[in-house]
Design an enzyme around this catalytic site. Structure first.
Site, PDB file in Angstrom:
ATOM      1  N   TRP A 176       0.812  -1.407   0.060  1.00 35.46           N
ATOM      2  CA  TRP A 176      -0.055   0.047  -0.030  1.00 35.46           C
ATOM      3  C   TRP A 176       0.868   1.325   0.034  1.00 35.46           C
ATOM      4  CZ3 TRP A 176      -3.975  -1.702  -1.986  1.00 35.46           C
ATOM      5  CH2 TRP A 176      -4.717  -2.949  -1.529  1.00 35.46           C
ATOM      6  N   ASP A 211      -1.237   6.765   6.415  1.00 32.76           N
ATOM      7  CA  ASP A 211      -2.266   5.882   5.985  1.00 32.76           C
ATOM      8  C   ASP A 211      -2.268   4.793   7.340  1.00 32.76           C
ATOM      9  OD1 ASP A 211      -3.850   4.017   5.179  1.00 32.76           O
ATOM     10  OD2 ASP A 211      -2.483   3.397   3.463  1.00 32.76           O
ATOM     11  N   LYS A 243     -11.150  -1.637   7.642  1.00 38.15           N
ATOM     12  CA  LYS A 243     -10.220  -2.435   8.263  1.00 38.15           C
ATOM     13  C   LYS A 243     -10.417  -2.601   9.517  1.00 38.15           C
ATOM     14  CE  LYS A 243      -7.254  -3.446   4.801  1.00 38.15           C
ATOM     15  NZ  LYS A 243      -6.924  -5.219   4.321  1.00 38.15           N
TER      16      LYS A 243
END
Length: 392
Positions: free
Chosen positions: A137, A204, A228
């Site tokens: 990511w 993030d 998540k």
């Protein structure tokens, strides 16, 4: 088995709040036996959620707030819908102790849309930003940011398949911001601390937001996909330091401009009402558990329980460097891959689901988000012990 004549009867509630008995007749239907055992869901995302959240969402899909309407069909500008998103934003502020210098906004597109939005809003024309590369990511965030200017990768753990977090790196003051990913779901690593720098930190936090206490005022921008650890898929949250905006010299499209969403209180466009409702319910549940401080203690206990067994058990081996192990995603592999079928059979028998590791790492991944009870981790540990006793 087949039924020659099958009748199923169940109750539903209609919009007049009256019970209706419905019978379905089918002469060819196969009768299925549904499992009654408890499922221990270790999915990496979309995440496990508390049962109370599912129950309230299911009820709202039929009759939201006793209005006679489903939450799936109401206007996002209706008063009780606006209360949902306002409450969700307020709970993020409360649970994370967000200072007045920052604002909370909800957007769609998940964290993947935030990758270019971050650069659009914070990277000046002709500017430069520093990125820490710790996984897939982070790679994607770097790829998108490069469309807007010079991106400097100041450190990377790609040389060892992202099994650790780089430590000794320098963030120079000539960049517009420093970007990092706090937790790496695929590789099972997590930043235990953040650097002290003179430039804004952008992070993030998709997979560990609200799982531990952090000082929000140390960050210029925090963003996270909801699926998540916050709620169902369909939204992303951004916690933005307001005075950083409007300084890039870019002509930013309205939807991609954080200032737009701040000004419109996250209602610039039709936002996903059911998804934000799920986030709101999950945040209310978290508050009832005692907030972030309380859940952090449970998360630590869950992580210590699984890692102690991984290190003790002769049949398994962890894939992440011990000091960088994630509290959210424990990754490990079998030392004897030929026994995979046997271990998987034991997992299934115990009701353990979604434990398979990502293809980039293989093996297994136990994702232990806030709503996963300690009991589920203990069941997994017991299976691992039984496996060692049987095949070790």
């Amino acid at each position: 088995m087949k039924a020659f004549f099958y009748i199923q009867t169940f109750l539903v509630q209609n919009r007049s709040n009256r019970a209706i008995r419905i019978c379905i007749f089918d002469t060819t239907l196969t009768i299925r036996k549904y499992p009654t055992m408890k499922i221990h869901n270790f999915s990496a995302g979309p995440c496990i959620l508390p049962q109370v959240v599912f129950d309230k969402m299911a009820e709202a899909c039929i009759n939201f707030n006793h209005s006679g309407s489903s939450i799936l069909e109401i206007s996002h500008r209706r008063k009780d819908a606006v209360e949902v998103i306002d409450t969700a934003r307020a709970l993020v502020k409360e649970l994370m102790q967000v200072p007045d210098s920052h604002e909370v906004v909800f957007m769609q597109g998940g964290a993947s849309l935030q990758f270019p939005v971050v650069a659009y809003n914070l990277l000046r024309e002709g500017g430069k930003a520093s990125y820490l590369q710790t996984g897939k990511w982070a790679e994607n965030a770097i790829k998108e940011a490069k469309r807007f200017g010079e991106i400097e990768i100041i450190a990377s753990s790609k040389d060892k398949n992202y099994s650790y977090i780089p430590k000794k790196y320098t963030v120079f003051n000539d960049v517009d911001y420093f970007h990092c990913t706090s937790n790496n779901t695929i590789y099972g690593t997590q930043m235990k601390e953040f650097p002290s720098v003179e430039v804004p930190i952008v992070c993030d936090m998709s997979s560990d937001i609200l799982s531990r206490e952090i000082e929000v005022d140390r960050f210029g921008l925090i963003y996270a996909g909801a699926q998540k650890n916050m709620g169902p898929a369909g939204s992303a949250v951004a916690i933005v330091q307001k005075d950083l905006l409007g300084k890039t010299g870019r002509n930013i499209p309205d939807y991609l401009n954080y200032a737009t969403h701040i000004a419109k209180e996250s209602s610039f466009n039709t936002w996903p009402v059911i998804a934000i409702y799920g986030v709101m319910l999950n945040l209310q549940w978290l508050k009832e558990q005692g907030g972030v401080a309380a859940i952090a203690k449970i998360n630590t206990q869950k992580a210590e329980t699984i890692y102690a067994e991984i290190d003790r058990n002769s049949m398994f081996e962890g894939t992440a460097v011990a000091e960088d192990r994630s509290q959210m995603n424990a990754t490990f592999v079998l030392k004897q891959e030929n026994l995979k079928t046997d271990f998987d059979a034991l997992l299934k028998e115990a009701g353990i689901a979604s434990l398979a590791g990502h293809r980039d790492v293989g093996g297994y991944r136990a994702s232990m988000y806030n709503a996963l009870p300690l009991e589920s981790v203990q069941v997994l540990v017991e299976v691992m012990k039984n496996f060692e006793q049987k095949f070790g």
